[in-house]
Design a protein around this motif. Sequence first.
Motif, PDB file in Angstrom:
ATOM      1  N   ILE A  29     -29.146 -39.996 -22.060  1.00 21.89           N
ATOM      2  CA  ILE A  29     -27.845 -39.678 -22.654  1.00 21.89           C
ATOM      3  C   ILE A  29     -28.012 -39.683 -24.172  1.00 21.89           C
ATOM      4  O   ILE A  29     -28.512 -40.660 -24.728  1.00 21.89           O
ATOM      5  CB  ILE A  29     -26.769 -40.704 -22.241  1.00 21.89           C
ATOM      6  CG1 ILE A  29     -26.607 -40.722 -20.717  1.00 21.89           C
ATOM      7  CG2 ILE A  29     -25.441 -40.402 -22.915  1.00 21.89           C
ATOM      8  CD1 ILE A  29     -25.676 -41.803 -20.199  1.00 21.89           C
ATOM      9  N   PRO A  30     -27.598 -38.608 -24.855  1.00 19.96           N
ATOM     10  CA  PRO A  30     -27.720 -38.562 -26.313  1.00 19.96           C
ATOM     11  C   PRO A  30     -26.891 -39.673 -26.981  1.00 19.96           C
ATOM     12  O   PRO A  30     -25.857 -40.110 -26.460  1.00 19.96           O
ATOM     13  CB  PRO A  30     -27.161 -37.188 -26.691  1.00 19.96           C
ATOM     14  CG  PRO A  30     -27.198 -36.386 -25.433  1.00 19.96           C
ATOM     15  CD  PRO A  30     -27.068 -37.362 -24.307  1.00 19.96           C
ATOM     16  N   PRO A  57     -27.893 -28.713 -23.467  1.00 20.54           N
ATOM     17  CA  PRO A  57     -28.814 -29.801 -23.825  1.00 20.54           C
ATOM     18  C   PRO A  57     -28.528 -31.135 -23.128  1.00 20.54           C
ATOM     19  O   PRO A  57     -29.457 -31.750 -22.585  1.00 20.54           O
ATOM     20  CB  PRO A  57     -28.682 -29.899 -25.350  1.00 20.54           C
ATOM     21  CG  PRO A  57     -28.310 -28.506 -25.762  1.00 20.54           C
ATOM     22  CD  PRO A  57     -27.402 -28.004 -24.659  1.00 20.54           C
ATOM     23  N   PRO A  58     -27.264 -31.613 -23.074  1.00 17.36           N
ATOM     24  CA  PRO A  58     -27.078 -32.880 -22.358  1.00 17.36           C
ATOM     25  C   PRO A  58     -27.339 -32.772 -20.859  1.00 17.36           C
ATOM     26  O   PRO A  58     -27.826 -33.712 -20.242  1.00 17.36           O
ATOM     27  CB  PRO A  58     -25.618 -33.257 -22.617  1.00 17.36           C
ATOM     28  CG  PRO A  58     -25.003 -32.192 -23.421  1.00 17.36           C
ATOM     29  CD  PRO A  58     -26.049 -31.195 -23.762  1.00 17.36           C
ATOM     30  N   ILE A  59     -27.060 -31.605 -20.273  1.00 14.28           N
ATOM     31  CA  ILE A  59     -27.332 -31.414 -18.842  1.00 14.28           C
ATOM     32  C   ILE A  59     -28.826 -31.463 -18.598  1.00 14.28           C
ATOM     33  O   ILE A  59     -29.305 -32.155 -17.694  1.00 14.28           O
ATOM     34  CB  ILE A  59     -26.735 -30.087 -18.334  1.00 14.28           C
ATOM     35  CG1 ILE A  59     -25.213 -30.162 -18.322  1.00 14.28           C
ATOM     36  CG2 ILE A  59     -27.280 -29.734 -16.956  1.00 14.28           C
ATOM     37  CD1 ILE A  59     -24.540 -28.834 -18.093  1.00 14.28           C
ATOM     38  N   ARG A  60     -29.588 -30.723 -19.404  1.00 15.01           N
ATOM     39  CA  ARG A  60     -31.037 -30.714 -19.239  1.00 15.01           C
ATOM     40  C   ARG A  60     -31.631 -32.095 -19.485  1.00 15.01           C
ATOM     41  O   ARG A  60     -32.552 -32.521 -18.779  1.00 15.01           O
ATOM     42  CB  ARG A  60     -31.668 -29.666 -20.146  1.00 15.01           C
ATOM     43  CG  ARG A  60     -31.304 -28.236 -19.740  1.00 15.01           C
ATOM     44  CD  ARG A  60     -32.102 -27.198 -20.511  1.00 15.01           C
ATOM     45  NE  ARG A  60     -31.995 -27.322 -21.951  1.00 15.01           N
ATOM     46  CZ  ARG A  60     -31.092 -26.697 -22.711  1.00 15.01           C
ATOM     47  NH1 ARG A  60     -30.188 -25.905 -22.142  1.00 15.01           N
ATOM     48  NH2 ARG A  60     -31.087 -26.843 -24.022  1.00 15.01           N
ATOM     49  N   ALA A  61     -31.118 -32.825 -20.475  1.00 17.15           N
ATOM     50  CA  ALA A  61     -31.617 -34.182 -20.757  1.00 17.15           C
ATOM     51  C   ALA A  61     -31.355 -35.101 -19.568  1.00 17.15           C
ATOM     52  O   ALA A  61     -32.209 -35.902 -19.189  1.00 17.15           O
ATOM     53  CB  ALA A  61     -30.962 -34.738 -22.020  1.00 17.15           C
ATOM     54  N   TRP A  62     -30.163 -34.995 -18.983  1.00 16.53           N
ATOM     55  CA  TRP A  62     -29.848 -35.845 -17.835  1.00 16.53           C
ATOM     56  C   TRP A  62     -30.715 -35.475 -16.640  1.00 16.53           C
ATOM     57  O   TRP A  62     -31.270 -36.340 -15.960  1.00 16.53           O
ATOM     58  CB  TRP A  62     -28.365 -35.745 -17.463  1.00 16.53           C
ATOM     59  CG  TRP A  62     -28.053 -36.604 -16.287  1.00 16.53           C
ATOM     60  CD1 TRP A  62     -27.829 -36.208 -15.017  1.00 16.53           C
ATOM     61  CD2 TRP A  62     -27.971 -38.031 -16.275  1.00 16.53           C
ATOM     62  NE1 TRP A  62     -27.598 -37.289 -14.205  1.00 16.53           N
ATOM     63  CE2 TRP A  62     -27.687 -38.428 -14.962  1.00 16.53           C
ATOM     64  CE3 TRP A  62     -28.111 -39.017 -17.256  1.00 16.53           C
ATOM     65  CZ2 TRP A  62     -27.546 -39.755 -14.595  1.00 16.53           C
ATOM     66  CZ3 TRP A  62     -27.958 -40.344 -16.889  1.00 16.53           C
ATOM     67  CH2 TRP A  62     -27.683 -40.698 -15.568  1.00 16.53           C
ATOM     68  N   ILE A  95     -24.072 -47.258 -19.686  1.00 18.29           N
ATOM     69  CA  ILE A  95     -24.232 -46.092 -20.561  1.00 18.29           C
ATOM     70  C   ILE A  95     -25.230 -46.381 -21.680  1.00 18.29           C
ATOM     71  O   ILE A  95     -26.136 -45.590 -21.941  1.00 18.29           O
ATOM     72  CB  ILE A  95     -22.864 -45.656 -21.137  1.00 18.29           C
ATOM     73  CG1 ILE A  95     -22.004 -45.046 -20.028  1.00 18.29           C
ATOM     74  CG2 ILE A  95     -23.036 -44.674 -22.292  1.00 18.29           C
ATOM     75  CD1 ILE A  95     -20.547 -44.856 -20.397  1.00 18.29           C
ATOM     76  N   VAL A  96     -25.061 -47.515 -22.363  1.00 21.69           N
ATOM     77  CA  VAL A  96     -25.935 -47.788 -23.512  1.00 21.69           C
ATOM     78  C   VAL A  96     -27.361 -48.118 -23.106  1.00 21.69           C
ATOM     79  O   VAL A  96     -28.277 -47.998 -23.928  1.00 21.69           O
ATOM     80  CB  VAL A  96     -25.370 -48.882 -24.444  1.00 21.69           C
ATOM     81  CG1 VAL A  96     -24.035 -48.465 -25.025  1.00 21.69           C
ATOM     82  CG2 VAL A  96     -25.268 -50.214 -23.750  1.00 21.69           C
ATOM     83  N   THR A  97     -27.581 -48.502 -21.850  1.00 22.18           N
ATOM     84  CA  THR A  97     -28.952 -48.795 -21.421  1.00 22.18           C
ATOM     85  C   THR A  97     -29.693 -47.562 -20.915  1.00 22.18           C
ATOM     86  O   THR A  97     -30.887 -47.657 -20.611  1.00 22.18           O
ATOM     87  CB  THR A  97     -28.969 -49.879 -20.320  1.00 22.18           C
ATOM     88  OG1 THR A  97     -28.180 -49.446 -19.212  1.00 22.18           O
ATOM     89  CG2 THR A  97     -28.457 -51.196 -20.857  1.00 22.18           C
ATOM     90  N   ARG A  98     -29.032 -46.401 -20.848  1.00 21.50           N
ATOM     91  CA  ARG A  98     -29.741 -45.175 -20.486  1.00 21.50           C
ATOM     92  C   ARG A  98     -30.625 -44.795 -21.676  1.00 21.50           C
ATOM     93  O   ARG A  98     -30.265 -45.007 -22.838  1.00 21.50           O
ATOM     94  CB  ARG A  98     -28.802 -44.010 -20.194  1.00 21.50           C
ATOM     95  CG  ARG A  98     -27.836 -44.157 -19.031  1.00 21.50           C
ATOM     96  CD  ARG A  98     -28.472 -44.545 -17.723  1.00 21.50           C
ATOM     97  NE  ARG A  98     -28.413 -45.995 -17.632  1.00 21.50           N
ATOM     98  CZ  ARG A  98     -29.152 -46.773 -16.836  1.00 21.50           C
ATOM     99  NH1 ARG A  98     -30.034 -46.257 -16.056  1.00 21.50           N
ATOM    100  NH2 ARG A  98     -29.032 -48.070 -16.835  1.00 21.50           N
ATOM    101  N   PRO A  99     -31.773 -44.180 -21.405  1.00 20.64           N
ATOM    102  CA  PRO A  99     -32.645 -43.795 -22.516  1.00 20.64           C
ATOM    103  C   PRO A  99     -32.053 -42.649 -23.335  1.00 20.64           C
ATOM    104  O   PRO A  99     -31.177 -41.917 -22.861  1.00 20.64           O
ATOM    105  CB  PRO A  99     -33.931 -43.359 -21.829  1.00 20.64           C
ATOM    106  CG  PRO A  99     -33.512 -42.981 -20.432  1.00 20.64           C
ATOM    107  CD  PRO A  99     -32.332 -43.853 -20.104  1.00 20.64           C
ATOM    108  N   LEU A 100     -32.549 -42.526 -24.553  1.00 22.92           N
ATOM    109  CA  LEU A 100     -32.204 -41.365 -25.394  1.00 22.92           C
ATOM    110  C   LEU A 100     -33.106 -40.214 -24.989  1.00 22.92           C
ATOM    111  O   LEU A 100     -34.258 -40.423 -24.617  1.00 22.92           O
ATOM    112  CB  LEU A 100     -32.413 -41.693 -26.869  1.00 22.92           C
ATOM    113  CG  LEU A 100     -31.465 -42.750 -27.451  1.00 22.92           C
ATOM    114  CD1 LEU A 100     -31.909 -43.116 -28.859  1.00 22.92           C
ATOM    115  CD2 LEU A 100     -30.037 -42.242 -27.459  1.00 22.92           C
TER     116      LEU A 100
END
Length: 138
Positions: free
Chosen positions: A82-83, A71-76, A126-131
Amino acid sequence: MPDAEPAMPRGGRATRAVWLVAGLACLCLGGIGIVVPLMPTTIFVILAAGCFARSSPRLEAWLRTHPRFGPPIRAWQAERAIPARAKRAACMGIVLGYGLFWLGARPHWPLALTVAVMMGGCALWIVTRPLPSGAGLP
C-alpha cells in the motif's frame, strides 16, 4: 501489457455475471469515495479489479492501466503493498470517522472502546503492509 486477447475467466455465465455486477458495484462505491470524505476509494477499486479478473478481462485491464488507479492496483496485486499516501489517507479517515462516531453517538465507554479497538486494528493492519517497491510494475 501484451496485445493478445486475455483469457476468458473460468466459471459459468451466471458466475461471471455475478462477479461483473459486484465489480461494477465496487467501482461505483470507489467513485463515491472520490467525493465523499470518509468513504474509501482505493480499496473499492482494488476489489473491483479482483471481481473483473473473474468476469471481464477487458475491464480488469482497463483498471490496471488506468493512470490514477492502476499503480495502487498493480502494487497490491504484485506485492500486497500500500503506498504511503494511501496509508496516511486511510488512517486519517479512520481517526476522523471515529471522532465523528464519538461526537455523534456519544457512546458509553464499552462501545466506544470496542469501536476504537476495531478501528485501531484496521489502522494497524494498514500501516504494517509494505510500501510498493516499484520493481516490476509497469
